[in-house]
Write a protein that holds these residues in place. Structure first.
Motif, PDB file in Angstrom:
ATOM      1  N   LEU A 226       0.741  -1.048  -0.096  1.00  0.00           N
ATOM      2  CA  LEU A 226      -0.064   0.112  -0.064  1.00  0.00           C
ATOM      3  C   LEU A 226       0.856   1.178  -0.286  1.00  0.00           C
ATOM      4  N   ALA A 227       1.029   1.788  -1.029  1.00  0.00           N
ATOM      5  CA  ALA A 227       1.986   2.821  -1.533  1.00  0.00           C
ATOM      6  C   ALA A 227       1.730   4.305  -0.768  1.00  0.00           C
ATOM      7  N   LEU A 233       7.725   4.334  -1.780  1.00  0.00           N
ATOM      8  CA  LEU A 233       6.971   2.954  -2.455  1.00  0.00           C
ATOM      9  C   LEU A 233       6.438   3.429  -3.839  1.00  0.00           C
ATOM     10  N   ARG A 234       6.725   4.863  -4.334  1.00  0.00           N
ATOM     11  CA  ARG A 234       6.043   4.793  -5.653  1.00  0.00           C
ATOM     12  C   ARG A 234       6.367   3.956  -6.703  1.00  0.00           C
ATOM     13  N   GLY A 235       5.423   3.860  -7.259  1.00  0.00           N
ATOM     14  CA  GLY A 235       5.551   2.692  -8.373  1.00  0.00           C
ATOM     15  C   GLY A 235       5.224   1.162  -7.900  1.00  0.00           C
ATOM     16  N   HIS A 266       2.010  -0.116   5.538  1.00  0.00           N
ATOM     17  CA  HIS A 266       1.851  -0.037   4.250  1.00  0.00           C
ATOM     18  C   HIS A 266       1.550  -1.615   3.546  1.00  0.00           C
ATOM     19  N   LEU A 267       1.379  -2.312   4.536  1.00  0.00           N
ATOM     20  CA  LEU A 267       1.138  -4.083   4.200  1.00  0.00           C
ATOM     21  C   LEU A 267      -0.294  -4.250   4.346  1.00  0.00           C
ATOM     22  N   LYS A 268      -0.711  -5.342   3.470  1.00  0.00           N
ATOM     23  CA  LYS A 268      -2.044  -5.892   3.568  1.00  0.00           C
ATOM     24  C   LYS A 268      -1.753  -7.425   3.074  1.00  0.00           C
ATOM     25  N   SER A 269      -2.045  -8.302   4.173  1.00  0.00           N
ATOM     26  CA  SER A 269      -1.791  -9.652   3.627  1.00  0.00           C
ATOM     27  C   SER A 269      -2.991 -10.051   2.839  1.00  0.00           C
ATOM     28  N   TYR A 270      -2.497 -11.076   1.644  1.00  0.00           N
ATOM     29  CA  TYR A 270      -3.455 -11.580   0.914  1.00  0.00           C
ATOM     30  C   TYR A 270      -4.251 -12.728   1.664  1.00  0.00           C
TER      31      TYR A 270
END
Length: 333
Positions: A226-227, A233-235, A266-270
């Motif tokens: 999640l940028a 974390l651009r791109g 900025h993280l989200k688990s799948y």
């Protein structure tokens, strides 16, 4: 001369009024004679509440615990089926077996297994609840003093336990003592009743905000980047990455073009299954072996597109393209 009917009508009316007043007075006299409304006593038949005997109260608590344990017994059974691979005579994977036999989709059997572990923790952390002999014996595995500290907060028979997997899902990754503390707080906020998953989740969120909560991710887990609000974390927004190291407030994430330190926000688990995580790890390794800064821009863009797929596999066309690149650049292991 004309007659005066009004006089007659007045007389008739007066007579009616007199008659009405006499009836009213008669009624009032009856009330005053028989009973004064101000001091009247209303008799209501009492409904007798039958008390339970000690044996019946014990039976009730035992049956309530059986209801509470029902869904978590399923988790224990699934764990044994998985660990002993008792599905192997009919299915190649545990996930396929659960889907065909029980209609469970993807993550559900694992959630039941995780929930059963939480349920056991809550039972052990409050030994004064109604337990079986076997359950009490398991308490020896817990830290010395833990049960004693919790006795005052968990009087006999008053422990409220979860009744569904969703209620404990927010606390599955917490330590046993933290699970117990969060659950007790949620029960209090629910007015002494079984709290909803939302209430439990709110308690966990508040604790994370005011304390150093444990990192919920694990090595090998596949997450989405999640940028937003992070120029570093651009791109990379929407790309998938694999956790290679777990830190206090961040994770080292392996992507197609290298490793990055990414904050937990900025993280989200799948929420992939273990087998799916392994499959994505293999894909990541293959892409990383091909990628280099010296590649043509077209090839880089293709590899980047593979790094953004939101599924735990490559399509037939994607597989052929990656295989072609591996062959072209001589990076097939």
């Amino acid at each position: 001369m004309m007659a005066k009917p009004s006089s007659r009508r007045k007389k008739a009316t007066s007579a009616a009024e007199i008659n009405s007043k006499s009836l009213s007075n008669s009624a009032n006299e009856d009330i005053s004679v028989e009973e004064n409304p101000a001091t009247a006593t209303i008799t209501v038949s009492a409904v007798e509440v039958e008390e339970l005997t000690d044996e019946e109260q014990s039976d009730r608590l035992h049956l309530e615990r059986r209801v509470e344990r029902a869904v978590f017994e399923a988790g224990k059974a699934l764990m044994e089926l998985r660990d002993r691979r008792l599905y192997r005579s009919t299915h190649s994977t545990f996930e396929e077996y659960c889907k065909d036999r029980f209609g469970f989709q993807r993550r559900h059997p694992y959630r039941l297994i995780e929930a059963s572990a939480v349920f056991d923790n809550l039972m052990k952390m409050c030994p004064n609840g109604t337990q079986t002999e076997n359950e009490s014996s398991d308490a020896e595995n817990y830290p010395i003093g833990t049960q004693t500290e919790n006795k005052e907060m968990c009087p006999i028979g008053t422990q409220i336990l979860p009744t569904s997997e969703r209620q404990v899902r927010p606390i599955t990754k917490l330590e046993p003592q933290q699970q117990w503390e969060v659950w007790q707080t949620a029960v209090e906020e629910a007015g002494g009743k079984v709290p909803s998953a939302r209430v439990v989740g709110d308690v966990v969120q508040r604790i994370m905000e005011r304390t150093k909560a444990p990192n919920p991710y694990f090595v090998g887990e596949v997450c989405q980047i999640l940028a937003k609000d992070n120029p570093e974390l651009r791109g990379k927004g929407g790309c998938w990455a694999i956790v290679s190291a777990v830190n206090d407030f961040s994770c080292s994430m392996r992507m197609w073009d290298g490793e990055y330190a990414v904050g937990l926000q900025h993280l989200k688990s799948y929420d992939y299954l273990p087998a799916e995580c392994e499959q994505m790890q293999q894909i990541s390794d293959r892409i990383s072996r091909v990628y280099s800064d010296s590649l043509e821009e077209t090839v880089k863009n293709l590899l980047q597109s593979l790094g953004k797929v939101n599924r735990p596999y490559l399509t037939a066309v994607e597989e052929k393209l990656l295989t072609l690149l591996e062959s072209e650049y001589g990076k097939i292991p």
